[in-house]
Enzyme design. Structure first.
Site, PDB file in Angstrom:
ATOM      1  N   THR A  49     -38.160-124.243  42.943  1.00 15.02           N
ATOM      2  CA  THR A  49     -37.282-124.088  43.984  1.00 15.02           C
ATOM      3  C   THR A  49     -36.700-125.155  44.170  1.00 15.02           C
ATOM      4  O   THR A  49     -36.987-126.197  43.956  1.00 15.02           O
ATOM      5  CB  THR A  49     -37.781-123.382  45.221  1.00 15.02           C
ATOM      6  OG1 THR A  49     -38.785-124.267  46.110  1.00 15.02           O
ATOM      7  CG2 THR A  49     -38.858-122.097  44.760  1.00 15.02           C
ATOM      8  N   CYS A  50     -35.933-125.141  45.304  1.00 18.15           N
ATOM      9  CA  CYS A  50     -35.065-126.116  45.849  1.00 18.15           C
ATOM     10  C   CYS A  50     -35.970-127.213  46.620  1.00 18.15           C
ATOM     11  O   CYS A  50     -35.870-128.341  46.786  1.00 18.15           O
ATOM     12  CB  CYS A  50     -34.217-126.101  46.874  1.00 18.15           C
ATOM     13  SG  CYS A  50     -34.392-124.789  48.103  1.00 18.15           S
ATOM     14  N   GLN A 121     -39.339-115.803  45.743  1.00 15.74           N
ATOM     15  CA  GLN A 121     -39.195-116.733  44.611  1.00 15.74           C
ATOM     16  C   GLN A 121     -40.379-116.885  43.922  1.00 15.74           C
ATOM     17  O   GLN A 121     -40.786-117.201  42.607  1.00 15.74           O
ATOM     18  CB  GLN A 121     -39.200-118.364  45.350  1.00 15.74           C
ATOM     19  CG  GLN A 121     -37.387-118.552  45.948  1.00 15.74           C
ATOM     20  CD  GLN A 121     -37.516-119.625  46.921  1.00 15.74           C
ATOM     21  OE1 GLN A 121     -38.524-119.969  47.555  1.00 15.74           O
ATOM     22  NE2 GLN A 121     -36.096-120.084  47.064  1.00 15.74           N
ATOM     23  N   ALA A 191     -21.513-117.716  45.304  1.00 20.07           N
ATOM     24  CA  ALA A 191     -21.656-116.209  45.510  1.00 20.07           C
ATOM     25  C   ALA A 191     -23.198-115.733  45.198  1.00 20.07           C
ATOM     26  O   ALA A 191     -23.390-114.556  44.984  1.00 20.07           O
ATOM     27  CB  ALA A 191     -20.822-115.538  44.940  1.00 20.07           C
TER      28      ALA A 191
END
Length: 441
Positions: A49-50, A121, A191
């Site tokens: 993940t980030c 996630q 988006a």
């Protein structure tokens, strides 16, 4: 089975390093397939993940991969030196690896305490590993229990109340920068899910105008219709940056989509109005050098980590309860894995000894069929001798080949399993007689 976790997160690594190691879904699946080729006897899963990239492994006790092999793999896939990565990577074994995954799933290790995006996630990481074919019964069980524990934590505690996602904190951060947004233009770039979550929170602040910019015009129009915004063409991004007061950027681009050279000419066209950019993409969408330009205030994921959450103290009060739920789940999960290992081990042992016995019985039966009756006793004695030697050959060879602590551990296990202590043998072979008191008659 040995369980292993190797990874890095926002707690140990900078945003620059995390974005180098981060993998999208396709790259994560490819990485798992490559690892499975290198280590075919291991179960593998990857969370990226980030805020974190973590590899989870279930393998035979003395098997591979080891920590250094996983570290080297992460370095290779991210084009980093092992030495640089080693400074920020952590690893956990067995119960500690289980506990870490369950704490991550429960939101206890997140940038924002209790954030709930991590559950989706982890579910995605589980699905990717399933698609790559790198899960078996151990990691299947572990990830299913992690997801079930996360649900239990959120339903039985208040850890998930309040601002619990990067998106909500980003919007809250913007609120602290502007006294009001009723006369401001908000530009979102991207988006995806992060953009949609951010839009949901921003609509509560009633900005004057919302521009939705995305490479796919269809997606931009869909989100604009859903959230009463305006679709903005991606090729006119510089024009949208001139109009915007706040920019929320979260694309999946592999390189910055806005660099300093592109942005510098826009400053004068903006009449030097302040611009606040919240870059929640990983890798980052905005070149960090833009934050050094006049009247531009650029914040990334690490900056958001430092933002003060007003209800953090209240949710901190729930942490002890959450940890108790996690600890109980870890004990149950680890016990179930050990029980499964033990049952499988017994089956393998039985099968191996039965195979040896069957082969020896076949050999002995053939010899008895053609031998004189006077030779039968010798043949049966030979059968017993060969059978014992074949059963004990590998264990005794392993015992002789080892020394020190490992040999002592094996010796203790042998004494315990086969009752080799002399005093205990005598008791087992000749249990004490039950005595009755003499009659008074």
């Amino acid at each position: 089975m040995h369980i292993l976790c190797v990874g890095l997160s926002h707690r140990t690594a900078s945003v620059e390093l995390r974005e180098r190691v981060s993998l999208n879904a396709d790259a994560a699946e490819a990485a798992l397939r490559e690892l499975a080729t290198l280590f075919p006897h291991a179960e593998l899963a990857l969370i990226s993940t980030c805020n974190r990239t973590e590899l989870y492994v279930a393998r035979p006790l003395h098997g591979h991969p080891r920590v250094d092999e996983l570290l080297g793999f992460l370095a290779d896939t991210s084009d980093l030196e092992v030495e640089d990565l080693a400074e920020v990577v952590y690893h956990y074994d067995n119960e500690q690896a289980l506990r870490h995954l369950l704490r991550v799933a429960a939101g206890l290790d997140s940038m924002v305490l209790g954030e709930n995006q991590i559950v989706a996630q982890i579910k995605q990481a589980y699905d990717i590993a399933c698609a790559a074919g790198t899960l078996d019964k151990v990691l299947h069980k572990i990830f299913q229990i992690a997801l079930a524990t996360a649900k239990k934590v959120r339903t039985q505690t208040g850890i998930g109340s309040g601002r619990t996602s990067v998106s909500s904190v980003a919007v809250d951060f913007a609120k602290h920068l502007f006294s009001r947004l009723g006369d401001k233009t908000v530009l979102t770039i991207g988006a995806g899910k992060m953009t949609e979550l951010t839009l949901t929170h921003f609509l509560e602040l009633r900005p004057e105008r919302v521009l939705i910019c995305n490479r796919s015009a269809a997606k931009a129009h869909d989100l604009a219709a859903k959230y009463h915004g305006e679709a903005a063409a991606f090729e006119d991004l510089d024009e949208h940056l001139v109009k915007a007061d706040v920019v929320i950027s979260s694309t999946g681009a592999s390189q910055p989509i806005v660099d300093a050279a592109m942005f510098k000419p826009l400053i004068k066209r903006r009449r030097f109005r302040p611009l606040f950019v919240i870059d929640i993409a990983m890798p980052r969408d905005f070149d960090p050098a833009i934050g050094e330009l006049a009247n531009v205030y650029l914040y990334n994921l690490d900056d958001l980590q430092k933002a003060i959450s007003d209800d953090l103290a209240q949710r901190n009060g729930e942490v002890a309860t959450c940890e108790s739920i996690v600890d109980a789940a870890v004990l149950d999960c680890y016990a179930a894995i050990q029980t499964g290992d033990f049952a499988e081990l017994i089956q393998l042992l039985r099968r191996q000894i039965h195979d040896i016995a069957s082969a020896e019985s076949e050999r002995t039966a053939n010899k008895l069929a053609v031998a004189d009756p006077d030779q039968h006793r010798d043949i049966l004695d030979e059968h017993a001798h060969r059978l014992v030697n074949k059963i004990l050959h590998r264990p005794l060879s392993e015992l002789r080949a080892n020394s020190g602590t490992e040999a002592a551990m094996y010796a203790t296990a042998l004494r315990r399993l086969f009752v080799l202590d002399q005093h205990q043998q005598v008791e087992d072979l000749h249990p004490p007689e039950q005595t009755t008191p003499p009659s008074r008659r």
